[in-house]
Scaffold this motif. Sequence first.
Motif, PDB file in Angstrom:
ATOM      1  N   THR A 248      -6.672   5.992 -10.326  1.00 42.51           N
ATOM      2  CA  THR A 248      -5.883   5.943  -9.307  1.00 42.51           C
ATOM      3  C   THR A 248      -6.653   4.658  -8.306  1.00 42.51           C
ATOM      4  O   THR A 248      -5.928   3.784  -7.952  1.00 42.51           O
TER       5      THR A 248
ATOM      6  N   HIS B 253       0.610   6.941  -6.498  1.00 41.94           N
ATOM      7  CA  HIS B 253      -0.410   8.111  -6.432  1.00 41.94           C
ATOM      8  C   HIS B 253      -0.294   9.109  -6.015  1.00 41.94           C
ATOM      9  O   HIS B 253      -0.991  10.064  -6.595  1.00 41.94           O
ATOM     10  N   GLU B 254       0.492   9.437  -4.920  1.00 38.89           N
ATOM     11  CA  GLU B 254       0.272  10.758  -4.225  1.00 38.89           C
ATOM     12  C   GLU B 254       2.001  11.451  -3.938  1.00 38.89           C
ATOM     13  O   GLU B 254       1.575  13.009  -3.745  1.00 38.89           O
TER      14      GLU B 254
ATOM     15  N   ALA C   1       0.701  -1.030   0.148  1.00 37.99           N
ATOM     16  CA  ALA C   1      -0.091   0.303   0.334  1.00 37.99           C
ATOM     17  C   ALA C   1       0.937   1.164  -0.246  1.00 37.99           C
ATOM     18  O   ALA C   1       0.676   1.722  -0.795  1.00 37.99           O
ATOM     19  N   LYS C   2       1.951   1.206   0.810  1.00 37.73           N
ATOM     20  CA  LYS C   2       3.170   2.644   0.689  1.00 37.73           C
ATOM     21  C   LYS C   2       3.226   2.652  -0.598  1.00 37.73           C
ATOM     22  O   LYS C   2       3.574   3.773  -1.080  1.00 37.73           O
TER      23      LYS C   2
ATOM     24  N   SER D  58      -9.140   6.283  -0.479  1.00 39.55           N
ATOM     25  CA  SER D  58      -8.068   6.430  -1.293  1.00 39.55           C
ATOM     26  C   SER D  58      -6.591   5.542  -0.475  1.00 39.55           C
ATOM     27  O   SER D  58      -6.657   4.880   0.568  1.00 39.55           O
ATOM     28  N   ILE D  59      -5.726   5.634  -1.250  1.00 45.92           N
ATOM     29  CA  ILE D  59      -4.687   4.755  -0.524  1.00 45.92           C
ATOM     30  C   ILE D  59      -3.968   5.033   0.608  1.00 45.92           C
ATOM     31  O   ILE D  59      -3.650   4.468   1.085  1.00 45.92           O
ATOM     32  N   GLY D  60      -4.390   6.583   0.527  1.00 49.54           N
ATOM     33  CA  GLY D  60      -3.081   6.924   1.544  1.00 49.54           C
ATOM     34  C   GLY D  60      -4.002   6.538   3.502  1.00 49.54           C
ATOM     35  O   GLY D  60      -3.411   6.543   3.954  1.00 49.54           O
ATOM     36  N   ASP D  61      -5.450   6.057   2.947  1.00 52.87           N
ATOM     37  CA  ASP D  61      -6.843   5.457   4.191  1.00 52.87           C
ATOM     38  C   ASP D  61      -6.335   4.840   4.420  1.00 52.87           C
ATOM     39  O   ASP D  61      -5.819   3.952   5.728  1.00 52.87           O
TER      40      ASP D  61
ATOM     41  N   VAL E 258      -3.430   2.945   3.697  1.00 54.90           N
ATOM     42  CA  VAL E 258      -1.949   3.014   4.119  1.00 54.90           C
ATOM     43  C   VAL E 258      -1.851   3.216   6.072  1.00 54.90           C
ATOM     44  O   VAL E 258      -1.725   2.173   6.670  1.00 54.90           O
TER      45      VAL E 258
ATOM     46  N   GLU F 205       0.981   4.336  -2.386  1.00 49.97           N
ATOM     47  CA  GLU F 205       0.249   5.551  -2.038  1.00 49.97           C
ATOM     48  C   GLU F 205       1.634   6.774  -3.017  1.00 49.97           C
ATOM     49  O   GLU F 205       1.480   7.689  -2.462  1.00 49.97           O
ATOM     50  N   TYR F 206       2.725   6.452  -2.713  1.00 47.69           N
ATOM     51  CA  TYR F 206       3.498   6.886  -2.763  1.00 47.69           C
ATOM     52  C   TYR F 206       3.472   6.995  -4.929  1.00 47.69           C
ATOM     53  O   TYR F 206       3.627   7.963  -5.419  1.00 47.69           O
TER      54      TYR F 206
END
Length: 362
Positions: free
Chosen positions: A261, A194-195, A187-188, A344-347, A349, A191-192
Motif C-alpha cells: 500500500t 487500503h483500510e 486520499a479518501k 499511512s494514507i489514513g494519516d 487524509v 484510504e477506503y
Amino acid sequence: MGCFSCCMSANCNRSRRSLKKHVNYKDRVTLASFVHNLSLKSVSDKKKITEKLQSVGKGSEVARLFTFSELAAATQNFRLESLLGEGGFGRVYKGFIESRNQDVAVKQLDRNGLQGNREFLVEVLMLSLLHHPNLVSLLGFCADGDQRLLVYEYMENGSLEDHLLDLPPGKEPLEWKTRMKIAAGAAKGLEYLHENAGTPVIYRDLKTSNILLDENFNVKLSDFGLAKLGPTGDQSHVSTRVMGTYGYCAPEYALTGQLTTMSDVYSFGVVLLEIITGRRVVDPARPACEQNLIIWAQPLFRDKKKFQLMADPLLEGNYPLKALHQALAVAAMCLQEEASTRPSIGDVVTALEYLAEPIEGE
C-alpha cells in the motif's frame, strides 16, 4: 516533518467515521481465484461473471450486462463528437442510456491495447464489489465477441489533468482550496481501498488522468484494471510484474516488483506535488534540470525559504503560506525513498482534511 506533525495534531480530536467493509477475506480469496482462472471467450463465461457478481456482491447493486448494440446506440455509434478522451487502453465516449435516463461514460477497450481480458475482469469485479463516494461507479459492461466495454457514471468535469496541466488559453486555473479538496478526496478513495475494503486493495495506477471530477469537483478514482489484492497475514508485500505509469511508480516497486500500500502512498505524493506546482511529473518541454518533477523538487524540499518557488505560478500567490508549507510537507513525506518512513494514507487524509477546510473569514 514538523509541518506534517502540526497538521496532524491540529486535527487529532476529529472523529472520523469508519466505513463499512463490503467484502470479507474469504470472498476476496474466492474473487482472486475467479479472476485468475476466468477467460471471456464464451457466452458461458459472461454468464459466470454475472453469477459471480451476484454471489459475492451480497445484495450490492450488480453491474449490468450490456449488448454492443445498446452501447453503440447510447454513443450514437461511437461518433467522434462523443469522444471524451483516449489512451493506451482505448477510447472513452459520452453516452446516454435511455432506459435509465442517465448520461454515462463508455470506455471501449482497444482490442490490441494495454488492457487485456484479465485487466477487464479485474475492473468489472473490483468496481462491482467496492463502493465508496470517492470511487467511480461501474454501471455495467459489455463482452460481445471480442468487444470489451465498460460503462461508468458520467463525470461532468472530466479528469484532474484537464484542469491542472497544460491549460488552454482562457481556462481558469484551479483555486488553492479546490486543489486541497481534490487532494483530500483522492486520499479518501485510497484510504477506503487500503483500510476499509476488507483485504487491502492496491490501486497501482494513481495519476491525474485517473482522478475524475463531478460538477462540484468531488473526486472519484477510476481505472481499476491494474488494481491488486494486497498482502494478507504474514505477507509484507505482493510480488508482481511492474506496471503503472512512468514517474508515478514507487522506487522499491520499480526496482523489485514488490508492491505494498505504501507504493500507492508514493504515487499519491507525486500527484499532490503536481496539484501544488501545476507541473507534470515528467515534462520534456522544460529545461533538462526541471524535466523530472521529483528530482527538481528534492533540493527545494530541504529549504523552507524556497517553498514558494514550488507553488503553481497560476495561483498568483493566492494561497495561505502556512497551508502551502503543510501541503508540501505532506508531499515530501509521501515521497520518502524508504517505504517504511512514508505515512499511512489514513494519516494523509487527516492532514489534508484539515487543509481542505474553508479558510476562516471566507
